[in-house]
Design a protein around this motif. Structure first.
Motif, PDB file in Angstrom:
ATOM      1  N   ALA A  11     -56.678 -99.421 -64.328  1.00 25.67           N
ATOM      2  CA  ALA A  11     -55.781 -98.375 -64.856  1.00 25.67           C
ATOM      3  C   ALA A  11     -56.505 -97.034 -64.907  1.00 25.67           C
ATOM      4  O   ALA A  11     -56.618 -96.400 -65.957  1.00 25.67           O
ATOM      5  N   SER A  13     -57.589 -93.231 -62.547  1.00 26.34           N
ATOM      6  CA  SER A  13     -56.961 -91.987 -62.115  1.00 26.34           C
ATOM      7  C   SER A  13     -55.951 -92.184 -60.970  1.00 26.34           C
ATOM      8  O   SER A  13     -54.785 -91.789 -61.076  1.00 26.34           O
ATOM      9  N   ILE A  14     -56.368 -92.829 -59.887  1.00 28.17           N
ATOM     10  CA  ILE A  14     -55.439 -92.966 -58.749  1.00 28.17           C
ATOM     11  C   ILE A  14     -54.281 -93.899 -59.109  1.00 28.17           C
ATOM     12  O   ILE A  14     -53.140 -93.681 -58.660  1.00 28.17           O
ATOM     13  N   SER A  35     -55.906-104.312 -66.533  1.00 32.48           N
ATOM     14  CA  SER A  35     -57.087-103.546 -66.915  1.00 32.48           C
ATOM     15  C   SER A  35     -58.086-104.510 -67.516  1.00 32.48           C
ATOM     16  O   SER A  35     -57.723-105.627 -67.938  1.00 32.48           O
ATOM     17  N   LYS A  40     -55.801-100.558 -72.959  1.00 31.24           N
ATOM     18  CA  LYS A  40     -55.626 -99.591 -71.857  1.00 31.24           C
ATOM     19  C   LYS A  40     -54.431-100.001 -70.983  1.00 31.24           C
ATOM     20  O   LYS A  40     -53.631 -99.155 -70.572  1.00 31.24           O
ATOM     21  N   TYR A  57     -58.093-108.845 -65.115  1.00 33.53           N
ATOM     22  CA  TYR A  57     -57.635-108.854 -63.722  1.00 33.53           C
ATOM     23  C   TYR A  57     -57.187-110.267 -63.342  1.00 33.53           C
ATOM     24  O   TYR A  57     -56.196-110.461 -62.650  1.00 33.53           O
ATOM     25  N   LYS A  96     -59.142 -96.930 -50.373  1.00 31.24           N
ATOM     26  CA  LYS A  96     -60.269 -96.475 -49.577  1.00 31.24           C
ATOM     27  C   LYS A  96     -61.399 -96.075 -50.536  1.00 31.24           C
ATOM     28  O   LYS A  96     -61.108 -95.688 -51.677  1.00 31.24           O
TER      29      LYS A  96
HETATM   30  N1  LIG Z   1     -55.833 -92.408 -52.092  1.00 29.75           N
HETATM   31  C1  LIG Z   1     -56.251 -91.444 -52.876  1.00 29.75           C
HETATM   32  O1  LIG Z   1     -55.726 -90.326 -52.876  1.00 29.75           O
HETATM   33  C2  LIG Z   1     -57.365 -91.725 -53.835  1.00 29.75           C
HETATM   34  C3  LIG Z   1     -57.665 -90.778 -54.820  1.00 29.75           C
HETATM   35  C4  LIG Z   1     -58.650 -91.094 -55.744  1.00 29.75           C
HETATM   36  C5  LIG Z   1     -59.328 -92.300 -55.667  1.00 29.75           C
HETATM   37  N2  LIG Z   1     -59.025 -93.180 -54.679  1.00 29.75           N
HETATM   38  C6  LIG Z   1     -59.744 -94.461 -54.596  1.00 29.75           C
HETATM   39  O2  LIG Z   1     -59.308 -95.287 -55.666  1.00 29.75           O
HETATM   40  C7  LIG Z   1     -60.409 -96.005 -56.229  1.00 29.75           C
HETATM   41  C8  LIG Z   1     -60.488 -95.676 -57.719  1.00 29.75           C
HETATM   42  O3  LIG Z   1     -60.720 -94.299 -57.871  1.00 29.75           O
HETATM   43  P1  LIG Z   1     -60.304 -93.510 -59.219  1.00 29.75           P
HETATM   44  O4  LIG Z   1     -60.586 -92.089 -58.956  1.00 29.75           O
HETATM   45  O5  LIG Z   1     -58.969 -93.918 -59.668  1.00 29.75           O
HETATM   46  O6  LIG Z   1     -61.420 -94.074 -60.211  1.00 29.75           O
HETATM   47  P2  LIG Z   1     -61.362 -94.150 -61.800  1.00 29.75           P
HETATM   48  O7  LIG Z   1     -60.486 -93.116 -62.367  1.00 29.75           O
HETATM   49  O8  LIG Z   1     -62.767 -94.231 -62.244  1.00 29.75           O
HETATM   50  O9  LIG Z   1     -60.634 -95.547 -62.066  1.00 29.75           O
HETATM   51  C9  LIG Z   1     -61.150 -96.746 -61.602  1.00 29.75           C
HETATM   52  C10 LIG Z   1     -60.703 -97.878 -62.518  1.00 29.75           C
HETATM   53  O10 LIG Z   1     -61.332 -99.062 -62.039  1.00 29.75           O
HETATM   54  C11 LIG Z   1     -61.561 -99.944 -63.113  1.00 29.75           C
HETATM   55  N3  LIG Z   1     -62.948-100.450 -63.057  1.00 29.75           N
HETATM   56  C12 LIG Z   1     -63.302-101.725 -62.757  1.00 29.75           C
HETATM   57  N4  LIG Z   1     -64.616-101.892 -62.809  1.00 29.75           N
HETATM   58  C13 LIG Z   1     -65.133-100.703 -63.160  1.00 29.75           C
HETATM   59  C14 LIG Z   1     -66.456-100.262 -63.388  1.00 29.75           C
HETATM   60  N5  LIG Z   1     -67.518-101.079 -63.280  1.00 29.75           N
HETATM   61  N6  LIG Z   1     -66.646 -98.979 -63.742  1.00 29.75           N
HETATM   62  C15 LIG Z   1     -65.604 -98.127 -63.845  1.00 29.75           C
HETATM   63  N7  LIG Z   1     -64.319 -98.497 -63.646  1.00 29.75           N
HETATM   64  C16 LIG Z   1     -64.084 -99.782 -63.317  1.00 29.75           C
HETATM   65  C17 LIG Z   1     -61.280 -99.172 -64.404  1.00 29.75           C
HETATM   66  O11 LIG Z   1     -59.999 -99.618 -64.833  1.00 29.75           O
HETATM   67  P3  LIG Z   1     -59.844-100.591 -66.099  1.00 29.75           P
HETATM   68  O12 LIG Z   1     -60.770-100.032 -67.133  1.00 29.75           O
HETATM   69  O13 LIG Z   1     -58.412-100.410 -66.408  1.00 29.75           O
HETATM   70  O14 LIG Z   1     -60.199-101.970 -65.681  1.00 29.75           O
HETATM   71  C18 LIG Z   1     -61.168 -97.738 -63.957  1.00 29.75           C
HETATM   72  O15 LIG Z   1     -60.257 -96.996 -64.744  1.00 29.75           O
HETATM   73  C19 LIG Z   1     -61.640 -95.614 -55.429  1.00 29.75           C
HETATM   74  O16 LIG Z   1     -61.904 -96.582 -54.445  1.00 29.75           O
HETATM   75  C20 LIG Z   1     -61.233 -94.291 -54.773  1.00 29.75           C
HETATM   76  O17 LIG Z   1     -61.853 -94.038 -53.534  1.00 29.75           O
HETATM   77  C21 LIG Z   1     -58.049 -92.922 -53.787  1.00 29.75           C
END
Ligand SMILES: NC(=O)c1ccc[n+]([C@@H]2O[C@H](COP(=O)([O-])OP(=O)(O)OC[C@H]3O[C@@H](n4cnc5c(N)ncnc54)[C@H](OP(=O)(O)O)[C@@H]3O)[C@@H](O)[C@H]2O)c1
Length: 332
Positions: A11, A13-14, A35, A40, A57, A96
């Motif tokens: 849960a 950013s993306i 999550s 959360k 998960y 990605k």
């Molecule tokens: N297509 C696009 O436009 C786009 C844009 C941004 C990112 N992305 C991709 O999406 C993925 C996530 O990016 P994001 O920017 O959303 O990241 P983020 O905000 O850090 O969110 C990632 C989520 O993954 C979970 N998670 C599981 N294990 C984790 C760990 N060890 N440390 C931190 N978080 C963990 C957490 O959710 P819970 O706490 O809820 O488990 C966290 O909120 C990446 O692979 C990125 O390349 C794609």
């Protein structure tokens, strides 16, 4: 399958950006969010009107009410989540970069193929209408033979300790986060890659601030690509052909407009805006393929994902970086 029931893992950013686009996806319903924290998940579900919130998960992956899992964790966590979902017979769409390593990506592809379930990289750019238009312009020979791709993707990010973008153990660095878009587009227009050269600037954490990548493609095309977090940039991309060029107007990874330039002809502007924030198109493709019983998408085939991962891994090797896919004991 009449409606494909999607669940999101992570849960972050993306996940929040994507959730609002489900209203534009025919045949799909967003029914679950998982999550590592129940609180959360509850907050995310309430905010986005998702009926089921899972505090692990594993719990969501095991639920027979979920057909397809969208994996939105940091890159090193993609592999184990995908393998667990595939083992449970779920279709997977993996953000990605597809994994933190080429080996991790291969494990996901092999498992999906062995289990006969759908798998796709969530490379939203490939499904956007303006990018589809650029592919058609190239396929019709309007710019002659495509021979070069030039692109930049600079996105300024203030350094922040612990943020996944800057931490080696979270797969941080510009190559997997931004370079993946550049290499993906270069591979899409010019095909597989013969040789890779990459130079980088590093953060003290050992991951890339910025990288410059030069590719020579099997079909003789050449790409010059650059990306980084330590400054802003336009996000331009140009596809050069033997009779003209296409500008994929900034920012190229989510464009609404392309301009086709040909000798002796006025530039032709093609407008093709995405619906919603642009994520609905990749979900529409995956949903349609899953409903049909297909195991991959011809627009983002798994062979292309593996080729892009191979190139990214070479770039990382040139930069002295070796990422690792995380082991998630709860999912083993
Ligand atoms: N297509 C696009 O436009 C786009 C844009 C941004 C990112 N992305 C991709 O999406 C993925 C996530 O990016 P994001 O920017 O959303 O990241 P983020 O905000 O850090 O969110 C990632 C989520 O993954 C979970 N998670 C599981 N294990 C984790 C760990 N060890 N440390 C931190 N978080 C963990 C957490 O959710 P819970 O706490 O809820 O488990 C966290 O909120 C990446 O692979 C990125 O390349 C794609």
């Amino acid at each position: 399958m009449s409606t494909v029931r999607w669940g999101i893992v992570g849960a972050g950013s993306i996940a929040g950006s994507v959730a609002g686009d489900f209203q534009f996806v025919p045949g799909a319903s967003l029914v679950g969010i998982a999550s590592r924290s129940q609180h959360k998940a509850d907050v995310f579900a309430a905010h986005h009107g998702i009926p089921a919130a899972y505090g692990s998960y594993r719990e969501m992956i095991s639920d027979p009410e979920i057909d397809a899992v969208y994996i939105a964790t940091p890159h090193p966590q993609h592999r184990d989540v995908a393998l667990a979902a595939i083992a449970a017979g779920k279709a997977v769409m993996v953000e990605k970069a597809f994994a933190a390593t080429l080996d991790g990506a291969r494990q996901i592809v092999d498992a999906a193929q062995a289990r006969g379930v759908f798998a796709m990289e969530a490379m939203w750019t490939r499904f956007l209408p303006a990018v589809a238009a650029a592919r058609e312009v190239v396929a019709w020979g309007r710019i002659g033979d495509a021979i070069a791709v030039q692109g930049d993707l600079y996105a300024f990010r203030e350094y922040e300790a612990g943020n996944r973008l800057f931490e080696a153990k979270l797969g941080g660095g510009a190559i997997l986060d931004l370079g993946v878009y550049l290499v993906n587009m270069a591979q899409m227009f010019l095909g597989d890659v013969k040789s890779v050269e990459c130079v980088t600037r590093l953060y003290p954490t050992g991951v890339e601030k910025a990288s410059a990548i030069t590719l020579s493609h099997v079909g003789e095309g050449l790409s010059s690509l650059s990306c980084g977090f330590d400054g802003p940039g336009p996000g331009r991309m140009i596809v050069v052909g033997t009779k003209g060029w296409i500008e994929i107007e900034p920012r190229f990874h989510h464009p609404s407009v392309i301009t086709v330039h040909r000798a002796g002809v006025l530039p032709r502007i093609i407008e093709a805006a995405p619906s919603g924030r642009g994520y609905s198109h990749e979900f529409a493709e995956a949903t349609k393929r899953i409903s049909e019983g297909a195991t991959e998408s011809p627009t983002m085939p798994l062979s292309d994902t593996l080729e892009v991962m191979r190139v990214l891994e070479e770039c990382l090797r040139d930069s002295g970086i070796q990422h690792v896919d995380a082991t998630l004991p709860d999912l083993r």
